[in-house]
Design an enzyme around this catalytic site. Sequence first.
Site, PDB file in Angstrom:
ATOM      1  CG  HIS A   1     -10.122  -1.872   1.389  1.00 40.42           C
ATOM      2  ND1 HIS A   1     -10.447  -2.313   2.655  1.00 40.42           N
ATOM      3  CD2 HIS A   1      -8.826  -2.215   1.204  1.00 40.42           C
ATOM      4  CE1 HIS A   1      -9.392  -2.889   3.211  1.00 40.42           C
ATOM      5  NE2 HIS A   1      -8.391  -2.845   2.346  1.00 40.42           N
ATOM      6  CE1 TYR A  46      -3.252  -5.963   2.461  1.00 39.55           C
ATOM      7  CE2 TYR A  46      -1.991  -5.913   4.488  1.00 39.55           C
ATOM      8  CZ  TYR A  46      -3.128  -5.626   3.787  1.00 39.55           C
ATOM      9  OH  TYR A  46      -4.153  -4.994   4.429  1.00 39.55           O
ATOM     10  NE  ARG A  62      -7.370  -9.517   5.028  1.00 38.64           N
ATOM     11  CZ  ARG A  62      -8.300  -8.693   4.555  1.00 38.64           C
ATOM     12  NH1 ARG A  62      -8.157  -7.407   4.597  1.00 38.64           N
ATOM     13  NH2 ARG A  62      -9.431  -9.174   4.047  1.00 38.64           N
ATOM     14  CG  HIS A  98      -8.354  -7.045   0.242  1.00 42.01           C
ATOM     15  ND1 HIS A  98      -7.177  -7.576   0.704  1.00 42.01           N
ATOM     16  CD2 HIS A  98      -8.457  -5.811   0.817  1.00 42.01           C
ATOM     17  CE1 HIS A  98      -6.588  -6.711   1.521  1.00 42.01           C
ATOM     18  NE2 HIS A  98      -7.342  -5.620   1.609  1.00 42.01           N
ATOM     19  CE1 TYR A 139      -4.397  -1.213   0.683  1.00 41.55           C
ATOM     20  CE2 TYR A 139      -3.160  -2.929   1.807  1.00 41.55           C
ATOM     21  CZ  TYR A 139      -4.338  -2.465   1.244  1.00 41.55           C
ATOM     22  OH  TYR A 139      -5.445  -3.263   1.247  1.00 41.55           O
TER      23      TYR A 139
END
Lengths: 250, 204
Positions: free
Chosen positions: A170, A155, A165, A168, A116
């Site tokens: 959000h 990640y 995770r 995905h 991120y």
Amino acid sequence: MSVEHTDRRPETGAFFQRDRGWHPPALTPAYKTSVLRSPQKALLSLDNTLSEITGPVFGHDLLGPLDDDLIHNFAKPGESAIGERIIVYGRVLDERGKGVPGALLEFWQANAGGRYRHRKEGYLAALDPNFGGCGRTIADQDGGYAFRTIKPGPYPWPNGVNDWRPAHIHFSVFGHGFAQRLITQMYFEGDPLIWLCPIVKTIPDRAAVETLIAALDMQATIPMDARAYKFDIVLRGRRSTMFENRLEGN
Amino acid sequence: MVQALNRLKESPSQTAGPYVHIGLTPNFAEITGVYDRDLGDAMVNAGTKGERIGVRVRVLDGTGTPLRDALVEIWQADHAGLYNSPSERRGTADPNFTGWGRKATDMETGECLFETVKPGRVPFKDGRLMAPHITFWIVARGINLGLHTRMYFADEEAANGEDPVLARIEHRQRVATLVAARKGDAYVFDINLQGERETVFFDI
């Protein structure tokens, strides 16, 4: 903010009650952060007043030309983000099956390596200099939407010693009333990490989890360019106002 | 067998996670050049009618520690008690007031500040007036489904005393968790997620 889609009379009914056995409960200890961030007292039930029935509606004048293209909206001129090029599309519906025109969708995600772009993110996978990770769009007259991005990578995160995770994206969605406000996550068909994830498993019902898994749609691909995933989102439906005592004067 | 209702189920919620800022306040997250400004950062402009107020918000966990990664949205009526929404059928709200704001809590202090106007009173379903209030929606890492609450104003004692929503709070000492006092230039509203002073949250 401006009001578009004026061909449909705005609805003023209260929303269907939320099924809190379908949503994740507040306290889900396997997702550790929820332990100290979950209310312990019962919620106070409140049939919707005007404060919950109304909500902001956003006009298309909000959007820039690349807001729905995460491959290019942070990239240097002539360059693009690295990763699997995909289109995510679907409809925003309510529980009655009606499209929600004008719904604002905002999305954010990691890059292809699971990194991120955020000051507090410490994962060693590299940033992509051409990828920011945010986008937004507004649903059309039928509730349809689409955006272009790269498929995010999984990640690791400090929950269990080896929790990862699943890939995905959000999603944040505004319907027409503040009571419809929803944030959720989209997962990808076939990802084996989905069924290991403590955040996914906050949702008690497997059928509910499956509604968050986007389907690969080869018919919607652009050959030699991008694959496509279909992801429909359902917001709360509204009750009819036909036999309620109304004070709004309509 | 009976006829099928054929209703859909609402998409289940998931946490907004620690990086919610990337999507909802990218400029705050130092992702610049994508959006001109963060959505919801300004609720008022020079032409907005009503009494200007500030609202200082913190969200605290079960140990009393402020969340430094929360995202807070507010929704409120204008100075005359009208919502800037297509579902508002009683009149036209102040066009210079959005009614909706969004802030991330500061990554060091855990505080955020809304610059807004004091809302007018809005009718409850039976026509009685509710006291002036601001509706809050809070998401963060560790919160699986956004939390709804309301902020009322300590200097509206008479209106608060007849508010039909506050009247429904059985344990009267909990009413105070929804009432913000003015300190200096702003109302101060601490939202306690858990514990003895836990804020009243609503299932709306």
